[in-house]
Design a protein around this motif. Sequence first.
Motif, mmCIF file in Angstrom:
data_model
loop_
_atom_site.group_PDB
_atom_site.id
_atom_site.type_symbol
_atom_site.label_atom_id
_atom_site.label_comp_id
_atom_site.label_asym_id
_atom_site.label_seq_id
_atom_site.Cartn_x
_atom_site.Cartn_y
_atom_site.Cartn_z
ATOM 1 N N ALA A 187 -9.888 -69.536 32.124
ATOM 2 C CA ALA A 187 -9.133 -69.156 33.322
ATOM 3 C C ALA A 187 -8.997 -67.644 33.467
ATOM 4 C CB ALA A 187 -7.750 -69.798 33.298
ATOM 5 N N ASN A 188 -9.301 -66.927 32.390
ATOM 6 C CA ASN A 188 -9.086 -65.479 32.373
ATOM 7 C C ASN A 188 -10.337 -64.725 31.932
ATOM 8 O OD1 ASN A 188 -5.977 -65.109 32.818
ATOM 9 N ND2 ASN A 188 -6.187 -66.829 31.409
ATOM 10 N N THR A 189 -11.505 -65.118 32.459
ATOM 11 C CA THR A 189 -12.727 -64.398 32.095
ATOM 12 C C THR A 189 -12.596 -62.928 32.498
ATOM 13 O OG1 THR A 189 -13.883 -64.801 34.194
ATOM 14 C CG2 THR A 189 -14.129 -66.477 32.453
ATOM 15 N N VAL A 190 -13.205 -62.067 31.692
ATOM 16 C CA VAL A 190 -13.179 -60.639 32.009
ATOM 17 C C VAL A 190 -14.253 -60.337 33.052
ATOM 18 C CG1 VAL A 190 -12.307 -60.077 29.716
ATOM 19 C CG2 VAL A 190 -14.773 -60.004 30.134
ATOM 20 N N ARG A 191 -14.087 -59.257 33.765
ATOM 21 C CA ARG A 191 -15.079 -58.874 34.773
ATOM 22 C C ARG A 191 -16.365 -58.416 34.095
ATOM 23 N NH1 ARG A 191 -13.901 -57.527 40.340
ATOM 24 N NH2 ARG A 191 -15.656 -56.087 40.125
ATOM 25 N N LEU A 192 -17.460 -58.884 34.611
ATOM 26 C CA LEU A 192 -18.762 -58.564 34.040
ATOM 27 C C LEU A 192 -19.019 -57.061 33.997
ATOM 28 C CD1 LEU A 192 -21.558 -59.358 33.031
ATOM 29 C CD2 LEU A 192 -22.210 -59.891 35.380
ATOM 30 N N ASP A 193 -18.592 -56.349 35.034
ATOM 31 C CA ASP A 193 -18.877 -54.910 35.075
ATOM 32 C C ASP A 193 -18.003 -54.105 34.116
ATOM 33 O OD1 ASP A 193 -16.430 -54.931 36.398
ATOM 34 O OD2 ASP A 193 -17.236 -54.319 38.345
ATOM 35 N N SER A 194 -17.123 -54.797 33.374
ATOM 36 C CA SER A 194 -16.260 -54.090 32.415
ATOM 37 C C SER A 194 -16.745 -54.213 30.977
ATOM 38 C CB SER A 194 -14.821 -54.638 32.502
ATOM 39 O OG SER A 194 -14.730 -55.917 31.882
ATOM 40 N N VAL A 195 -17.816 -54.984 30.744
ATOM 41 C CA VAL A 195 -18.257 -55.221 29.371
ATOM 42 C C VAL A 195 -19.457 -54.348 29.015
ATOM 43 C CG1 VAL A 195 -17.367 -57.575 29.313
ATOM 44 C CG2 VAL A 195 -19.732 -57.184 29.990
ATOM 45 N N SER A 196 -19.593 -54.088 27.716
ATOM 46 C CA SER A 196 -20.692 -53.264 27.209
ATOM 47 C C SER A 196 -21.396 -53.992 26.085
ATOM 48 C CB SER A 196 -20.151 -51.931 26.695
ATOM 49 O OG SER A 196 -21.125 -51.250 25.920
ATOM 50 N N GLN A 197 -22.709 -53.901 26.039
ATOM 51 C CA GLN A 197 -23.448 -54.536 24.947
ATOM 52 C C GLN A 197 -23.032 -53.982 23.595
ATOM 53 O OE1 GLN A 197 -25.739 -53.193 22.720
ATOM 54 N NE2 GLN A 197 -25.845 -51.133 23.578
ATOM 55 N N ALA A 198 -22.518 -52.745 23.567
ATOM 56 C CA ALA A 198 -22.137 -52.113 22.299
ATOM 57 C C ALA A 198 -21.045 -52.889 21.570
ATOM 58 C CB ALA A 198 -21.679 -50.681 22.553
ATOM 59 N N ASP A 199 -20.284 -53.702 22.322
ATOM 60 C CA ASP A 199 -19.159 -54.439 21.732
ATOM 61 C C ASP A 199 -19.548 -55.836 21.247
ATOM 62 O OD1 ASP A 199 -17.414 -52.312 22.305
ATOM 63 O OD2 ASP A 199 -17.118 -53.055 24.354
ATOM 64 N N PHE A 200 -20.830 -56.215 21.406
ATOM 65 C CA PHE A 200 -21.246 -57.583 21.094
ATOM 66 C C PHE A 200 -22.545 -57.613 20.300
ATOM 67 C CE2 PHE A 200 -18.741 -57.627 24.960
ATOM 68 C CZ PHE A 200 -17.818 -58.642 24.698
ATOM 69 N N ASP A 201 -22.734 -58.725 19.611
ATOM 70 C CA ASP A 201 -23.969 -58.925 18.852
ATOM 71 C C ASP A 201 -25.043 -59.609 19.680
ATOM 72 O OD1 ASP A 201 -23.082 -57.950 16.202
ATOM 73 O OD2 ASP A 201 -21.641 -59.597 16.385
ATOM 74 N N THR A 202 -24.618 -60.348 20.685
ATOM 75 C CA THR A 202 -25.568 -61.097 21.508
ATOM 76 C C THR A 202 -24.888 -61.546 22.790
ATOM 77 O OG1 THR A 202 -27.167 -62.928 21.478
ATOM 78 C CG2 THR A 202 -25.033 -63.360 20.486
ATOM 79 N N VAL A 203 -25.700 -62.081 23.724
ATOM 80 C CA VAL A 203 -25.166 -62.619 24.974
ATOM 81 C C VAL A 203 -25.852 -63.950 25.271
ATOM 82 C CG1 VAL A 203 -26.813 -61.310 26.402
ATOM 83 C CG2 VAL A 203 -24.676 -62.135 27.423
ATOM 84 N N PHE A 204 -25.065 -64.895 25.795
ATOM 85 C CA PHE A 204 -25.562 -66.230 26.141
ATOM 86 C C PHE A 204 -25.152 -66.534 27.577
ATOM 87 C CE2 PHE A 204 -25.666 -70.775 26.530
ATOM 88 C CZ PHE A 204 -26.646 -71.219 25.660
ATOM 89 N N TYR A 205 -26.118 -67.005 28.375
ATOM 90 C CA TYR A 205 -25.865 -67.379 29.764
ATOM 91 C C TYR A 205 -25.964 -68.888 29.938
ATOM 92 C CZ TYR A 205 -26.394 -62.594 31.674
ATOM 93 O OH TYR A 205 -26.242 -61.264 31.992
ATOM 94 N N PRO A 206 -24.844 -69.598 30.165
ATOM 95 C CA PRO A 206 -24.908 -70.990 30.604
ATOM 96 C C PRO A 206 -25.438 -71.046 32.037
ATOM 97 C CG PRO A 206 -22.750 -70.464 29.665
ATOM 98 C CD PRO A 206 -23.456 -69.178 29.910
ATOM 99 N N GLY A 207 -25.974 -72.216 32.417
ATOM 100 C CA GLY A 207 -26.499 -72.365 33.766
ATOM 101 C C GLY A 207 -25.537 -73.052 34.716
ATOM 102 N N GLY A 208 -26.053 -74.018 35.444
ATOM 103 C CA GLY A 208 -25.419 -74.485 36.662
ATOM 104 C C GLY A 208 -26.170 -73.800 37.793
ATOM 105 N N HIS A 209 -26.044 -74.292 39.003
ATOM 106 C CA HIS A 209 -26.789 -73.680 40.110
ATOM 107 C C HIS A 209 -26.211 -72.342 40.547
ATOM 108 C CE1 HIS A 209 -28.494 -77.762 40.428
ATOM 109 N NE2 HIS A 209 -29.520 -77.165 41.012
ATOM 110 N N GLY A 210 -24.936 -72.117 40.285
ATOM 111 C CA GLY A 210 -24.281 -70.886 40.734
ATOM 112 C C GLY A 210 -25.011 -69.593 40.396
ATOM 113 N N PRO A 211 -25.509 -69.441 39.155
ATOM 114 C CA PRO A 211 -26.154 -68.176 38.788
ATOM 115 C C PRO A 211 -27.340 -67.785 39.657
ATOM 116 C CG PRO A 211 -25.662 -69.453 36.812
ATOM 117 C CD PRO A 211 -25.375 -70.333 37.986
ATOM 118 N N LEU A 212 -27.989 -68.759 40.300
ATOM 119 C CA LEU A 212 -29.145 -68.429 41.139
ATOM 120 C C LEU A 212 -28.737 -67.567 42.332
ATOM 121 C CD1 LEU A 212 -31.136 -71.804 41.267
ATOM 122 C CD2 LEU A 212 -31.296 -69.930 39.605
ATOM 123 N N TRP A 213 -27.472 -67.689 42.761
ATOM 124 C CA TRP A 213 -26.998 -66.903 43.889
ATOM 125 C C TRP A 213 -26.393 -65.575 43.454
ATOM 126 C CZ3 TRP A 213 -27.090 -72.238 44.585
ATOM 127 C CH2 TRP A 213 -27.643 -72.698 45.788
#
Length: 226
Positions: A81-107
């Motif tokens: 319910a409280n996801t952070v804004r994508l434009d506020s994150v940096s790869q430097a703070d993480f080891d990896t990234v995972f993208y779940p699907g659903g049709h939404g990401p296509l838009w």
Amino acid sequence: MKILMILTSHDQLGSTGRKTGFWLEELAAPYYAFKDAGAEIVLASPLGGQPPLDPKSDEPSSQTEATVRFKADAAANVQLANTVRLDSVSQADFDTVFYPGGHGPLWDLAEDASSIALIEAFLAAHKPVALVCHAPGVLRHVKNPDGSPLVQGKQVTGFTNSEEEAVGLTDIVPFLVEDELKAKGGIFSRTDDWGVHVVTDGLLTTGQNPGSSTAAAEKLLQQLQK
């Protein structure tokens, strides 16, 4: 081990008037693969806050052990319910990234400058990236340092044309994942509709469909443990 998971903020299924969003199993199965491996997980989305759940993924026929566990997990639901804004994150703070699907990401995520730059930054830092089902479509504008498409010459998979046809959305989605990955030079492989199929090429892991979510997450964990 700190893992970023990026969800769609898009909830409209084209001009049909129906709702879409992220696919529950594709969040829940990897979420617990990572959590049970001891990872710290951060959820992000373009708009932040509560991302839209594809209602189809919440139907009884779509439930799995992981989705049941997620829906009963109060802490996980607060986090969702409280996801952070994508434009506020940096790869430097993480080891990896995972993208779940659903049709939404296509838009949204497929066209999102922050998402594109973030994937490029993870790969430039030699950190693995994984995407499942429709989420490999998010790679359509991601480029290599030389300006060529990221997927050019790479082994990839994603939601197939025949799977899209089976769910009746071939003419609704903005593009077909299989066609787009091939158009960008990806070496696309698949198994039978709804079968488990995961491909890793270098730092990039892609999974074909919802049932491939756990296998994709496990492959990502293996890469992190190398």
